[in-house]
Scaffold this motif. Structure first.
Motif, PDB file in Angstrom:
ATOM      1  N   GLU A  74       0.834  -1.214   0.000  1.00 32.74           N
ATOM      2  CA  GLU A  74       0.000   0.000   0.000  1.00 32.74           C
ATOM      3  C   GLU A  74       0.863   1.255   0.000  1.00 32.74           C
ATOM      4  O   GLU A  74       0.642   2.169  -0.780  1.00 32.74           O
ATOM      5  CB  GLU A  74      -0.910  -0.005   1.236  1.00 32.74           C
ATOM      6  CG  GLU A  74      -1.997  -1.062   1.215  1.00 32.74           C
ATOM      7  CD  GLU A  74      -3.159  -0.686   0.318  1.00 32.74           C
ATOM      8  OE1 GLU A  74      -3.359   0.521   0.076  1.00 32.74           O
ATOM      9  OE2 GLU A  74      -3.855  -1.605  -0.159  1.00 32.74           O
ATOM     10  N   GLU A  75       1.815   1.296   0.908  1.00 27.48           N
ATOM     11  CA  GLU A  75       2.743   2.421   1.004  1.00 27.48           C
ATOM     12  C   GLU A  75       4.118   1.865   1.335  1.00 27.48           C
ATOM     13  O   GLU A  75       4.243   0.811   1.965  1.00 27.48           O
ATOM     14  CB  GLU A  75       2.304   3.413   2.093  1.00 27.48           C
ATOM     15  CG  GLU A  75       0.988   4.127   1.820  1.00 27.48           C
ATOM     16  CD  GLU A  75       0.656   5.120   2.925  1.00 27.48           C
ATOM     17  OE1 GLU A  75       1.581   5.828   3.371  1.00 27.48           O
ATOM     18  OE2 GLU A  75      -0.507   5.163   3.348  1.00 27.48           O
ATOM     19  N   TYR A  76       5.148   2.612   0.943  1.00 28.46           N
ATOM     20  CA  TYR A  76       6.504   2.117   1.144  1.00 28.46           C
ATOM     21  C   TYR A  76       7.428   3.291   1.407  1.00 28.46           C
ATOM     22  O   TYR A  76       7.686   4.112   0.525  1.00 28.46           O
ATOM     23  CB  TYR A  76       6.945   1.330  -0.093  1.00 28.46           C
ATOM     24  CG  TYR A  76       8.284   0.632  -0.001  1.00 28.46           C
ATOM     25  CD1 TYR A  76       8.941   0.407   1.214  1.00 28.46           C
ATOM     26  CD2 TYR A  76       8.904   0.174  -1.175  1.00 28.46           C
ATOM     27  CE1 TYR A  76      10.148  -0.247   1.266  1.00 28.46           C
ATOM     28  CE2 TYR A  76      10.120  -0.481  -1.145  1.00 28.46           C
ATOM     29  CZ  TYR A  76      10.744  -0.689   0.084  1.00 28.46           C
ATOM     30  OH  TYR A  76      11.966  -1.341   0.131  1.00 28.46           O
ATOM     31  N   SER A 121       7.366  -0.843   5.078  1.00 27.62           N
ATOM     32  CA  SER A 121       6.290  -1.007   4.096  1.00 27.62           C
ATOM     33  C   SER A 121       4.985  -1.280   4.832  1.00 27.62           C
ATOM     34  O   SER A 121       4.974  -1.898   5.909  1.00 27.62           O
ATOM     35  CB  SER A 121       6.607  -2.138   3.116  1.00 27.62           C
ATOM     36  OG  SER A 121       6.962  -3.333   3.785  1.00 27.62           O
ATOM     37  N   TYR A 122       3.895  -0.825   4.249  1.00 28.74           N
ATOM     38  CA  TYR A 122       2.574  -0.915   4.878  1.00 28.74           C
ATOM     39  C   TYR A 122       1.637  -1.717   3.974  1.00 28.74           C
ATOM     40  O   TYR A 122       1.562  -1.490   2.767  1.00 28.74           O
ATOM     41  CB  TYR A 122       2.008   0.486   5.115  1.00 28.74           C
ATOM     42  CG  TYR A 122       2.891   1.342   5.998  1.00 28.74           C
ATOM     43  CD1 TYR A 122       2.728   1.354   7.383  1.00 28.74           C
ATOM     44  CD2 TYR A 122       3.907   2.130   5.450  1.00 28.74           C
ATOM     45  CE1 TYR A 122       3.546   2.128   8.203  1.00 28.74           C
ATOM     46  CE2 TYR A 122       4.734   2.908   6.259  1.00 28.74           C
ATOM     47  CZ  TYR A 122       4.542   2.892   7.629  1.00 28.74           C
ATOM     48  OH  TYR A 122       5.360   3.665   8.438  1.00 28.74           O
ATOM     49  N   TRP A 123       0.913  -2.643   4.604  1.00 28.56           N
ATOM     50  CA  TRP A 123       0.099  -3.602   3.868  1.00 28.56           C
ATOM     51  C   TRP A 123      -1.305  -3.673   4.458  1.00 28.56           C
ATOM     52  O   TRP A 123      -1.502  -3.407   5.645  1.00 28.56           O
ATOM     53  CB  TRP A 123       0.739  -4.993   3.929  1.00 28.56           C
ATOM     54  CG  TRP A 123       2.187  -5.006   3.543  1.00 28.56           C
ATOM     55  CD1 TRP A 123       3.243  -4.585   4.302  1.00 28.56           C
ATOM     56  CD2 TRP A 123       2.738  -5.432   2.300  1.00 28.56           C
ATOM     57  NE1 TRP A 123       4.423  -4.732   3.622  1.00 28.56           N
ATOM     58  CE2 TRP A 123       4.147  -5.258   2.381  1.00 28.56           C
ATOM     59  CE3 TRP A 123       2.191  -5.960   1.135  1.00 28.56           C
ATOM     60  CZ2 TRP A 123       4.995  -5.594   1.337  1.00 28.56           C
ATOM     61  CZ3 TRP A 123       3.038  -6.302   0.085  1.00 28.56           C
ATOM     62  CH2 TRP A 123       4.429  -6.112   0.189  1.00 28.56           C
ATOM     63  N   ARG A 124      -2.260  -4.071   3.641  1.00 30.54           N
ATOM     64  CA  ARG A 124      -3.625  -4.304   4.118  1.00 30.54           C
ATOM     65  C   ARG A 124      -4.054  -5.716   3.720  1.00 30.54           C
ATOM     66  O   ARG A 124      -3.419  -6.368   2.899  1.00 30.54           O
ATOM     67  CB  ARG A 124      -4.592  -3.275   3.512  1.00 30.54           C
ATOM     68  CG  ARG A 124      -4.342  -1.851   3.979  1.00 30.54           C
ATOM     69  CD  ARG A 124      -5.430  -0.920   3.470  1.00 30.54           C
ATOM     70  NE  ARG A 124      -5.126   0.463   3.756  1.00 30.54           N
ATOM     71  CZ  ARG A 124      -5.419   1.079   4.911  1.00 30.54           C
ATOM     72  NH1 ARG A 124      -6.031   0.393   5.868  1.00 30.54           N
ATOM     73  NH2 ARG A 124      -5.107   2.350   5.102  1.00 30.54           N
ATOM     74  N   ARG A 149      -6.928  -1.868   9.102  1.00 30.94           N
ATOM     75  CA  ARG A 149      -5.644  -1.567   9.742  1.00 30.94           C
ATOM     76  C   ARG A 149      -4.498  -1.741   8.750  1.00 30.94           C
ATOM     77  O   ARG A 149      -4.551  -2.564   7.842  1.00 30.94           O
ATOM     78  CB  ARG A 149      -5.449  -2.490  10.938  1.00 30.94           C
ATOM     79  CG  ARG A 149      -4.157  -2.235  11.724  1.00 30.94           C
ATOM     80  CD  ARG A 149      -4.001  -3.211  12.884  1.00 30.94           C
ATOM     81  NE  ARG A 149      -5.083  -3.054  13.846  1.00 30.94           N
ATOM     82  CZ  ARG A 149      -6.006  -3.985  14.092  1.00 30.94           C
ATOM     83  NH1 ARG A 149      -5.978  -5.129  13.438  1.00 30.94           N
ATOM     84  NH2 ARG A 149      -6.948  -3.766  14.991  1.00 30.94           N
ATOM     85  N   GLU A 150      -3.431  -0.956   8.936  1.00 36.39           N
ATOM     86  CA  GLU A 150      -2.210  -1.142   8.163  1.00 36.39           C
ATOM     87  C   GLU A 150      -1.255  -2.033   8.950  1.00 36.39           C
ATOM     88  O   GLU A 150      -1.071  -1.854  10.156  1.00 36.39           O
ATOM     89  CB  GLU A 150      -1.535   0.205   7.872  1.00 36.39           C
ATOM     90  CG  GLU A 150      -2.261   1.044   6.833  1.00 36.39           C
ATOM     91  CD  GLU A 150      -1.502   2.303   6.491  1.00 36.39           C
ATOM     92  OE1 GLU A 150      -0.848   2.861   7.410  1.00 36.39           O
ATOM     93  OE2 GLU A 150      -1.554   2.750   5.329  1.00 36.39           O
ATOM     94  N   TYR A 151      -0.687  -3.009   8.256  1.00 31.64           N
ATOM     95  CA  TYR A 151       0.274  -3.930   8.860  1.00 31.64           C
ATOM     96  C   TYR A 151       1.655  -3.632   8.294  1.00 31.64           C
ATOM     97  O   TYR A 151       1.792  -3.222   7.138  1.00 31.64           O
ATOM     98  CB  TYR A 151      -0.139  -5.371   8.590  1.00 31.64           C
ATOM     99  CG  TYR A 151      -1.478  -5.729   9.186  1.00 31.64           C
ATOM    100  CD1 TYR A 151      -1.568  -6.343  10.420  1.00 31.64           C
ATOM    101  CD2 TYR A 151      -2.668  -5.428   8.511  1.00 31.64           C
ATOM    102  CE1 TYR A 151      -2.805  -6.667  10.983  1.00 31.64           C
ATOM    103  CE2 TYR A 151      -3.906  -5.744   9.051  1.00 31.64           C
ATOM    104  CZ  TYR A 151      -3.961  -6.371  10.299  1.00 31.64           C
ATOM    105  OH  TYR A 151      -5.187  -6.675  10.848  1.00 31.64           O
ATOM    106  N   VAL A 152       2.676  -3.873   9.103  1.00 26.86           N
ATOM    107  CA  VAL A 152       4.002  -3.351   8.783  1.00 26.86           C
ATOM    108  C   VAL A 152       5.003  -4.477   8.551  1.00 26.86           C
ATOM    109  O   VAL A 152       4.966  -5.524   9.198  1.00 26.86           O
ATOM    110  CB  VAL A 152       4.505  -2.445   9.933  1.00 26.86           C
ATOM    111  CG1 VAL A 152       5.876  -1.867   9.610  1.00 26.86           C
ATOM    112  CG2 VAL A 152       3.511  -1.318  10.185  1.00 26.86           C
TER     113      VAL A 152
END
Length: 481
Positions: A403-405, A412-415, A432-435
């Motif tokens: 999602e974002e980096y 890095s951010y993941w959903r 939630r964003e997971y890292v």
């Protein structure tokens, strides 16, 4: 017509079994011995003394000293390397055998299979040996146990860890908190229930949970389970109506192929394959090969025996590791060796998980994205492996699904789009964003300074070592009836 120049040039290469008699300790080993699974198991290298006896004067003392220090201070897995795997280190199939002493030692240090099967202290990072957020069970599989050893992480599939041992112990093992013998750094988690009780509890859960259709039967490695016991478990899985996919996970198809082409195993696989076909269930084997050197005629023989016995497919799930397969050429060489030589489908390459003392192996997300991009177009689509990041509490995500980096700090951010078995009441699980974190040494100077300024370096190192030795004490006490 002149061919267009390409960054990677395909050339089919015949598989070759390295000559094991080049190693002093196996100078008189026969083909019959080599093809025996029992001989392979008995002659695994379990300690430095046995490695010395095998290598004779080939290796300098400096390698053994380096290995001994790693075993004492860093190793999360005990030493266990089958002859089949050792024989693919410095194979001397395309070039002359290095001379004993300095030349062979340098070649052994540089060997990609050695790099992850016999790690030494000088391989490891000294600045950040472990990431500050590394943990023993980095994927929280144990937290998601619905029965002892049964992880329900995804909506429709489960992982059944039938046993905590393997025919070989890989230095980067993601289940290092459970699998193998304890090391000076890691006191391993132990199952409390007897195997028959654990298997019964797993099957009871699956019968009562019709949303599960897919079972990965693993461990450890199912090749270490007596075949009659493994067949009994798979046979009972096949009696559960909702189970439609069964995957047997075994690195031993590569590391101990002699097990998988043994007559009794082939006959047993044929029996369960026939039952699976009759029920319309997909039965496949998943193995774990990380470098083209490991793909030999013995591996092709084992894969062929399984396909002829009736399994639907043999697939490979490798792990991206620096010094092992961190280039486009190494990955494509491996994929073509698997597909062309052994009829094994390249399936996944995982980014190395954030376990203690693994930083020297791990690649950044940006590096993984580059490798995924650079592999595209050379292989058929069905044999083009996906490089995935196994994000804690999320699961496997293709590396371009981030999602974002933040490439400076390596965060890095993941959903995700589903809940795990421990998130039934978590209303924010899907928003939630997971890292996930890159290795710190791969970051630009600004990012490295941020980590040094945000984290007490010495304290982190002490705490990481302490966690590696004690983090499972509470969990073990909770598992006692």
């Amino acid at each position: 017509m002149t061919l267009v120049s390409q960054p990677y040039v395909y050339a089919r290469r015949p598989l070759v079994e390295p000559d094991w008699t080049r190693l002093p300790g196996w100078a008189h080993v026969t083909q019959a011995d080599w093809d025996s699974a029992q001989w392979q198991r008995v002659n695994c290298v379990r300690n430095i003394k046995q490695l010395r006896a095998l290598m004779g004067d080939l290796l300098d003392d400096r390698f053994y000293d380096d290995l001994a220090r790693d075993q004492a201070e860093r190793a999360t897995m005990s030493m266990l390397v089958p002859p089949q795997m050792l024989n693919t280190m410095v194979p001397a199939t395309e070039s002359a055998m290095p001379s004993a002493g300095h030349d062979f030692t340098e070649a052994f240090y540089a060997d990609p299979v050695r790099h992850y099967m016999l790690p030494v202290f000088s391989d490891r990072r000294t600045d950040w040996p472990s990431h500050p957020h590394a943990s023993r069970d980095s994927l929280h599989e144990h937290d998601m146990w619905v029965a002892e050893g049964l992880t329900h992480r995804y909506p429709t599939k489960v992982l059944a860890e039938l046993l905590p041992t393997c025919p070989q112990y890989c230095g980067h093992c993601t289940r290092m908190d459970l699998v193998g013998n304890s090391t000076p750094q890691v006191a391993k988690l132990k199952f409390d229930l007897k195997p028959v009780e654990r298997y019964a509890a797993m099957l009871e859960y699956l019968r009562a949970t019709p949303v599960v259709r897919d079972v990965v039967v693993s461990g450890g490695d199912v090749a270490n389970m007596p075949w009659k016991n493994l067949e009994s478990f798979v046979d009972q899985l096949l009696d559960i109506d909702n189970i439609r996919d069964i995957r047997l996970a075994t690195k031993a198809l590569m590391a101990l192929p002699q097990h998988w082409f043994a007559d009794d195993v082939v006959e047993g696989v044929a029996r369960v394959s026939a039952k699976a076909r009759a029920r319309g269930v997909s039965l496949a084997i998943h193995t774990h090969v990380n470098n083209a050197q490991s793909v030999t005629p013995s591996v092709a023989r084992a894969s062929g025996a399984m396909l002829e016995a009736g399994v639907r497919d043999v697939r490979n799930q490798g792990v991206l590791m620096r010094g092992v397969n961190d280039s486009t050429e190494q990955l494509l060489d491996l994929c073509f060796a698997l597909a062309d030589g052994a009829s094994i489908t390249p399936y996944y390459f995982y980014m190395c998980d954030m376990i203690p003392f693994a930083e020297h192996w791990r690649l950044s997300l940006a590096e993984a994205q580059h490798l995924q991009h650079s592999m595209m177009g050379y292989l058929p689509g069905f044999s083009t492996p996906r490089i995935v990041c196994d994000v804690p509490f999320v699961g496997k995500r293709w590396v371009h699904q981030v999602e974002e980096y933040d490439t400076v700090r390596g965060i890095s951010y993941w959903r995700k789009n589903y809940r795990t078995s421990i998130e039934g009441d978590d209303t924010e699980a899907l928003s939630r964003e997971y890292v996930y974190y890159d290795p710190i040494y791969t970051l630009p100077e600004e990012g490295q300074q941020w980590w040094h300024g945000s984290v007490d370096h010495e304290t982190v190192m002490v705490e990481a070592t302490h966690r590696a030795a004690t983090s499972r004490a509470a969990a073990e006490s909770q598992l006692v009836p």
